[in-house]
Design a protein around this motif. Structure first.
Motif, mmCIF file in Angstrom:
data_model
loop_
_atom_site.group_PDB
_atom_site.id
_atom_site.type_symbol
_atom_site.label_atom_id
_atom_site.label_comp_id
_atom_site.label_asym_id
_atom_site.label_seq_id
_atom_site.Cartn_x
_atom_site.Cartn_y
_atom_site.Cartn_z
ATOM 1 N N LYS A 137 0.668 -1.270 -0.146
ATOM 2 C CA LYS A 137 0.012 -0.054 -0.063
ATOM 3 C C LYS A 137 0.794 1.269 -0.148
ATOM 4 O O LYS A 137 1.515 1.367 0.941
ATOM 5 N N PRO A 149 -0.137 8.313 -1.086
ATOM 6 C CA PRO A 149 -0.149 9.266 -2.010
ATOM 7 C C PRO A 149 0.828 10.261 -2.202
ATOM 8 O O PRO A 149 0.983 10.658 -3.352
ATOM 9 N N THR A 188 -1.012 5.076 5.319
ATOM 10 C CA THR A 188 -0.956 4.354 4.138
ATOM 11 C C THR A 188 -2.221 3.695 3.617
ATOM 12 O O THR A 188 -2.219 2.679 2.791
ATOM 13 N N VAL A 192 -5.660 2.763 2.023
ATOM 14 C CA VAL A 192 -6.192 3.109 0.785
ATOM 15 C C VAL A 192 -7.595 4.141 0.746
ATOM 16 O O VAL A 192 -7.812 4.835 -0.188
ATOM 17 N N GLY A 245 -6.211 7.604 0.289
ATOM 18 C CA GLY A 245 -5.662 7.928 -1.200
ATOM 19 C C GLY A 245 -4.611 7.003 -1.482
ATOM 20 O O GLY A 245 -3.959 7.133 -2.638
ATOM 21 N N ALA A 246 -4.049 5.951 -0.509
ATOM 22 C CA ALA A 246 -3.071 5.136 -1.260
ATOM 23 C C ALA A 246 -3.673 4.224 -2.080
ATOM 24 O O ALA A 246 -4.753 3.877 -2.199
ATOM 25 N N LYS A 247 -2.548 3.681 -2.938
ATOM 26 C CA LYS A 247 -2.894 2.738 -3.952
ATOM 27 C C LYS A 247 -2.105 1.170 -3.546
ATOM 28 O O LYS A 247 -1.084 1.064 -3.113
ATOM 29 N N ASP A 248 -3.088 0.446 -3.958
ATOM 30 C CA ASP A 248 -2.240 -0.988 -3.820
ATOM 31 C C ASP A 248 -1.440 -1.452 -5.005
ATOM 32 O O ASP A 248 -1.787 -1.196 -6.104
ATOM 33 N N TYR A 249 -0.505 -2.036 -4.733
ATOM 34 C CA TYR A 249 0.594 -2.655 -5.638
ATOM 35 C C TYR A 249 0.921 -4.077 -5.643
ATOM 36 O O TYR A 249 0.862 -4.420 -4.415
ATOM 37 N N ILE A 301 -4.482 -7.065 -8.658
ATOM 38 C CA ILE A 301 -3.128 -6.737 -8.030
ATOM 39 C C ILE A 301 -2.346 -8.045 -8.344
ATOM 40 O O ILE A 301 -1.435 -7.981 -8.902
#
Length: 230
Positions: A122, A125, A132, A134, A137-141, A212
Motif C-alpha cells: 500500500k 499518495p 498508508t 487506501v 488515497g494510497a494505492k495497492d501494488y 493486483i
C-alpha cells in the motif's frame, strides 16, 4: 508481546497518556498516536521531532509546529475524549518513488491451518502522508514487483519469506486467544529491510485486490470457499 521471539516484531507500544508520550518522545524521533479501535486510518496522529528541537504534529491533511512542552496539550485537543489511544514508535518506512509504503498480508484458516493467501503493498499518495490506508488515497501494488523497484536496495526473496513466516506466527498467536478465521495484518518494511508488525484487522477489506495478483486472489477465494462449505 508475551512471545519471546515475536515481541521483537512489534514497535514499542504503550497506552497513551502524558507520561508514555513524553517517554516515547525522549526515545524516538517519530511516534504515532492511534485509537485502540479504529478503521481506515481515522484518528491517527503523527509526531515528528525536528532538528531545531520543535515537534511537527500531523493530522489528516494539516501539520503545525509546537515546542516540546506543548505537544501533549495540542494532541489532547485533537483526540476524541470517549476513545482510548495507543502511542507507538514510528517506523522509517521503505519507499517507492519517494513515497512510504507498508504491506497488507491477509491470512485465512481453512481446515484449521493459517495460510497467507493475499499480499500487497500500500503506497501512500504523497511523501508527507500520515497513513498508508487506501481509504486515504494510497494505492495497492503487486508486492513482488514493487520490491524490485524500491528506493532502497531490498532483498526481495528474504523479505517475502520473513513476511510470510512472521505473519503466520502472529496469526497463530492471535488465533489462540480469539475465535478468528481471517486476519489482515499491516506489516512494515523499514529502510534497512527489517520487518515490523503494526496492527491486526479482523475484518480486512479485500476489494480490488484481484487486479493486483490474480494468482493469489484465486488462492484467497479457494480458502474462502473451504471455510464457507466446511
Amino acid at each position: 508481546m508475551d512471545d519471546p521471539i515475536m515481541k521483537h516484531y512489534v514497535p514499542d507500544t504503550e497506552w497513551f497518556d502524558q507520561s508514555s508520550l513524553e517517554k516515547m518522545l525522549r526515545t524516538y524521533d517519530l511516534v504515532y498516536i492511534k485509537p485502540d479501535v479504529g478503521r481506515q486510518g481515522n484518528g491517527i496522529i503523527r509526531v515528528k521531532r525536528l532538528k531545531a528541537g520543535d515537534y511537527k504534529i500531523s493530522y489528516k491533511h494539516s501539520s503545525h509546529l509546537c515546542s516540546r512542552d506543548k505537544v501533549y496539550s495540542t494532541i489532547k485537543e485533537i483526540l476524541d475524549p470517549d476513545k482510548e489511544y495507543l502511542v507507538q514508535r514510528g517506523i522509517d518506512l521503505a519507499t517507492y518513488r519517494r513515497r512510504p509504503f507498508d504491506v497488507r498480508v491477509v491470512l485465512q484458516k481453512p481446515r484449521d491451518r493459517w495460510r497467507a493467501t493475499l499480499m500487497c503493498a500500500k503506497v501512500a499518495p504523497q511523501r508527507s502522508s500520515v497513513v498508508t490506508n487506501v481509504s486515504k488515497g494510497a494505492k495497492d501494488y503487486n508486492l513482488y514487483r514493487l520490491l524490485n523497484r524500491t528506493d532502497q536496495p531490498l532483498r526481495r526473496s528474504e523479505i517475502i519469506r520473513d513476511l510470510i513466516d512472521a505473519s503466520q506466527q502472529i496469526a497463530q498467536i492471535l488465533g489462540s486467544r480469539f475465535p478468528l478465521e481471517i486476519l489482515g495484518l499491516d506489516m512494515a518494511i523499514d529502510k534497512r529491510g527489517n520487518i515490523w508488525f503494526i496492527e491486526a484487522n479482523t475484518k480486512p477489506d479485500c476489494k480490488g485486490l484481484e487486479k493486483i495478483d490474480r494468482k493469489l486472489y484465486r488462492k484467497y477465494l479457494r480458502a474462502k470457499k473451504i471455510m464457507r462449505d466446511g
